[in-house]
Design an enzyme around this catalytic site. Structure first.
Site, PDB file in Angstrom:
ATOM      1  N   ALA A   1       0.803  -1.230   0.000  1.00 35.18           N
ATOM      2  CA  ALA A   1       0.000   0.000   0.000  1.00 35.18           C
ATOM      3  C   ALA A   1       0.829   1.271   0.000  1.00 35.18           C
ATOM      4  CB  ALA A   1      -0.930   0.006   1.214  1.00 35.18           C
TER       5      ALA A   1
ATOM      6  N   ASP B   1       6.635  -7.977   4.836  1.00 31.63           N
ATOM      7  CA  ASP B   1       7.206  -8.659   3.678  1.00 31.63           C
ATOM      8  C   ASP B   1       6.412  -9.940   3.513  1.00 31.63           C
ATOM      9  OD1 ASP B   1       8.617 -10.130   1.832  1.00 31.63           O
ATOM     10  OD2 ASP B   1      10.581  -9.824   2.754  1.00 31.63           O
ATOM     11  N   VAL B   2       5.586 -10.006   2.494  1.00 27.91           N
ATOM     12  CA  VAL B   2       4.663 -11.139   2.347  1.00 27.91           C
ATOM     13  C   VAL B   2       5.387 -12.453   2.075  1.00 27.91           C
ATOM     14  CG1 VAL B   2       2.830  -9.612   1.538  1.00 27.91           C
ATOM     15  CG2 VAL B   2       4.258 -10.827  -0.139  1.00 27.91           C
TER      16      VAL B   2
ATOM     17  N   ASN C   1      -2.954  -7.074  -2.151  1.00 22.15           N
ATOM     18  CA  ASN C   1      -2.622  -6.285  -3.338  1.00 22.15           C
ATOM     19  C   ASN C   1      -1.169  -6.448  -3.776  1.00 22.15           C
ATOM     20  OD1 ASN C   1      -2.862  -3.792  -5.211  1.00 22.15           O
ATOM     21  ND2 ASN C   1      -1.254  -3.203  -3.769  1.00 22.15           N
TER      22      ASN C   1
ATOM     23  N   TYR D   1       3.922 -14.349 -14.622  1.00 24.84           N
ATOM     24  CA  TYR D   1       2.950 -13.434 -14.026  1.00 24.84           C
ATOM     25  C   TYR D   1       1.529 -13.919 -14.249  1.00 24.84           C
ATOM     26  CZ  TYR D   1       0.275  -9.208 -13.068  1.00 24.84           C
ATOM     27  OH  TYR D   1      -0.648  -8.309 -12.567  1.00 24.84           O
TER      28      TYR D   1
ATOM     29  N   ALA E   1       0.477 -16.899 -14.955  1.00 21.49           N
ATOM     30  CA  ALA E   1       0.248 -18.159 -14.230  1.00 21.49           C
ATOM     31  C   ALA E   1      -0.008 -17.899 -12.757  1.00 21.49           C
ATOM     32  CB  ALA E   1       1.443 -19.085 -14.415  1.00 21.49           C
TER      33      ALA E   1
END
Length: 239
Positions: free
Chosen positions: A12, A61-62, A88, A162, A164
């Site tokens: 974000a 950090d995902v 997101n 991307y 996929a």
């Protein structure tokens, strides 16, 4: 649980994610600004606060288990719970991305953020979402992830890793919706359209503010609305 609606938006600090945060903040919601870059995160929070949004920074950090666990703890302590999660954060990965030139490391990197990161964050936030009276999960996908559109005769070759990852994300959205169908958690995927962001070198034709419209719509769906859907701001998209 907080008396105000609390949302976490991943990625974000800029672009579409920032505009989603701004749009939801304009509704009077409390917004967790999830981002891994400290300077950009703090700058985004300051800008949102200056515009009247009740925003707070969430170091996130995902791709990192410990970071996601710490983010969940911070939200619980700082906001008292969570009502809406907008997944997101995403990357495209290095180009070119045709099947015959694609490096396996590129696929792993893209999937780690765009797919595994969504699983990691969603599952960490689910205990709080389950306690909400109107919980929503919004997965920011893309029409390039649609198998129906990929197989259309007039569709060009697209970045393989991307697209996929977005196809995988769409499948995840369906499965989460099915598993959570006996709860009040709505899980839907939204497509922002071809948007001018650094993800595509700012070649897009839509503004980040326009792109945020679908996420804001799905995040604010009333109770008993459909779950497990895929749409943009003009209507449904075929899976």
């Amino acid at each position: 649980m907080s008396e105000r609606t609390v949302a976490l938006v991943t990625g974000a600090n800029k672009g579409i994610g920032y505009e989603i945060a701004a749009g939801l903040g304009a509704l009077g919601w409390r917004i967790g600004v999830g981002a891994r870059d400290q300077h950009r995160r703090e700058t985004a929070v300051e800008k949102l606060r200056a515009s009247g949004t009740d925003a707070f920074g969430v170091p996130l950090d995902v791709t990192d288990d410990a970071s996601v666990a710490a983010a969940a703890e911070l939200i619980a302590d700082h906001a008292g719970g969570l009502d809406v999660l907008v997944n997101n954060a995403a990357i495209t990965g290095p180009m070119p991305q045709t099947p015959t030139t694609l490096e396996p490391t590129t696929v792993r990197t893209v999937m780690e953020t765009n797919v595994i990161g969504v699983i990691r964050v969603t599952n960490a936030m689910l205990p709080m979402l389950r306690r909400s009276t109107a919980p929503r999960i919004v997965n920011m996908s893309s029409s390039v992830g649609s198998l129906a559109l990929q197989t259309a005769p007039d569709t060009d070759l697209l970045p393989t890793a991307y697209l996929a990852s977005k196809t995988y994300l769409n499948a995840l959205t369906i499965q989460y919706a099915k598993e959570l169908s006996d709860t009040n958690i709505l899980v839907n995927a939204g497509c922002p359209g071809f948007t001018a962001t650094d993800l595509n070198g700012f070649r897009g034709t839509r503004t980040p503010q326009q792109a945020a419209t679908i996420a804001i719509h799905l995040a604010t769906l009333p109770n008993n609305s459909p779950t497990g859907t895929f749409s943009n701001d003009t209507g449904p998209i075929p899976w």
